[in-house]
Design a protein around this motif. Sequence first.
Motif, PDB file in Angstrom:
ATOM      1  N   UNK A  53       0.793  -1.227   0.000  1.00  0.00           N
ATOM      2  CA  UNK A  53       0.000   0.000   0.000  1.00  0.00           C
ATOM      3  C   UNK A  53       0.822   1.273   0.000  1.00  0.00           C
ATOM      4  N   UNK A  54       2.126   1.157  -0.214  1.00  0.00           N
ATOM      5  CA  UNK A  54       2.977   2.349  -0.209  1.00  0.00           C
ATOM      6  C   UNK A  54       2.722   3.181  -1.464  1.00  0.00           C
ATOM      7  N   UNK A  55       2.674   4.478  -1.292  1.00  0.00           N
ATOM      8  CA  UNK A  55       2.427   5.397  -2.407  1.00  0.00           C
ATOM      9  C   UNK A  55       3.767   5.799  -3.002  1.00  0.00           C
ATOM     10  N   UNK A  56       4.280   4.956  -3.918  1.00  0.00           N
ATOM     11  CA  UNK A  56       5.565   5.206  -4.554  1.00  0.00           C
ATOM     12  C   UNK A  56       5.388   5.208  -6.069  1.00  0.00           C
TER      13      UNK A  56
END
Length: 294
Positions: free
Chosen positions: A190-193
């Motif tokens: 779920x990391x916003x990268x």
Amino acid sequence: MRYVIKEAVLPIIALILPALTMAQGQDSSTWARDQQVIATMLTGIYSNANQAYFDKRGKIKNPHARRDVSITSDKSANHFLVKTIASNDEKKEITQKWQLFTDNSRGMVGMRVILDSDNNACPLFWRREAAQFRATISEDCSQEENAPVSLTLSKQQLWWDTTANTANNFKLHRARSFTCYADIPGVGGGRDEPYKRYDGLTLHDQGDEAWFNTKENRTLGVRLFLVDWPINNYTGYFTRDSLVIYIMEKMSTGTIKEHGYAFTVPEANRVGINLKWMLASCFMVSGQKDTPSM
């Protein structure tokens, strides 16, 4: 009262009789029905990737070369265009036409093999066996080169024998088509990268590969291989068939480096792998089109 019942029943019987009369004599021959089944089962993409791989792994003296076969309906349900690509002959394509017909005199399904406009090979005759069909030529017929001497057709495989030379007898598996995408880097949790997606990669699950170039000028590839194990890979263990996804890279030295692989059950219709620096996902049906379920 009895007379009234007769009057009511007679019209009903009159309506039923024509239907019963039309139902008589509608049974087909067994081979006419078999022809419909064979026509449905023949079409598809086939490959002997398993045979070629395990021949080399088993150090067979004359290993089979890779062969891919495409069978499509041509003109009608009983006409087929058969294209064969042999990897040991500079990817040369060999084309044949097959035509199914009902042979009432033999009580079998016949199949004409047309090599070109002036050359027909020996016809084959199909018979049903346990969960498969087998086609053979007549004993008094001498078969042309590349034309089948016998065929064995099942739900998952097509065995194609051309001559008595075992190097020309091919065990082909039916392939399934997949679409893949690759994300670099392989974001997770779920990391916003930010990441770059390379999609629209198409391949089948019989050792097929799809390659793409990244913005960093790397040539990366995805391979799918549904492994049908003919052996166990160590003592005392039953090695189960698997659908495998591989991540590869073409190096500047001309070699191919395998970065990793993952596997799942052979009947799976999607498979993925996340190496963190790259994620790849392959599927038969996209999540954009699949039916939502609990």
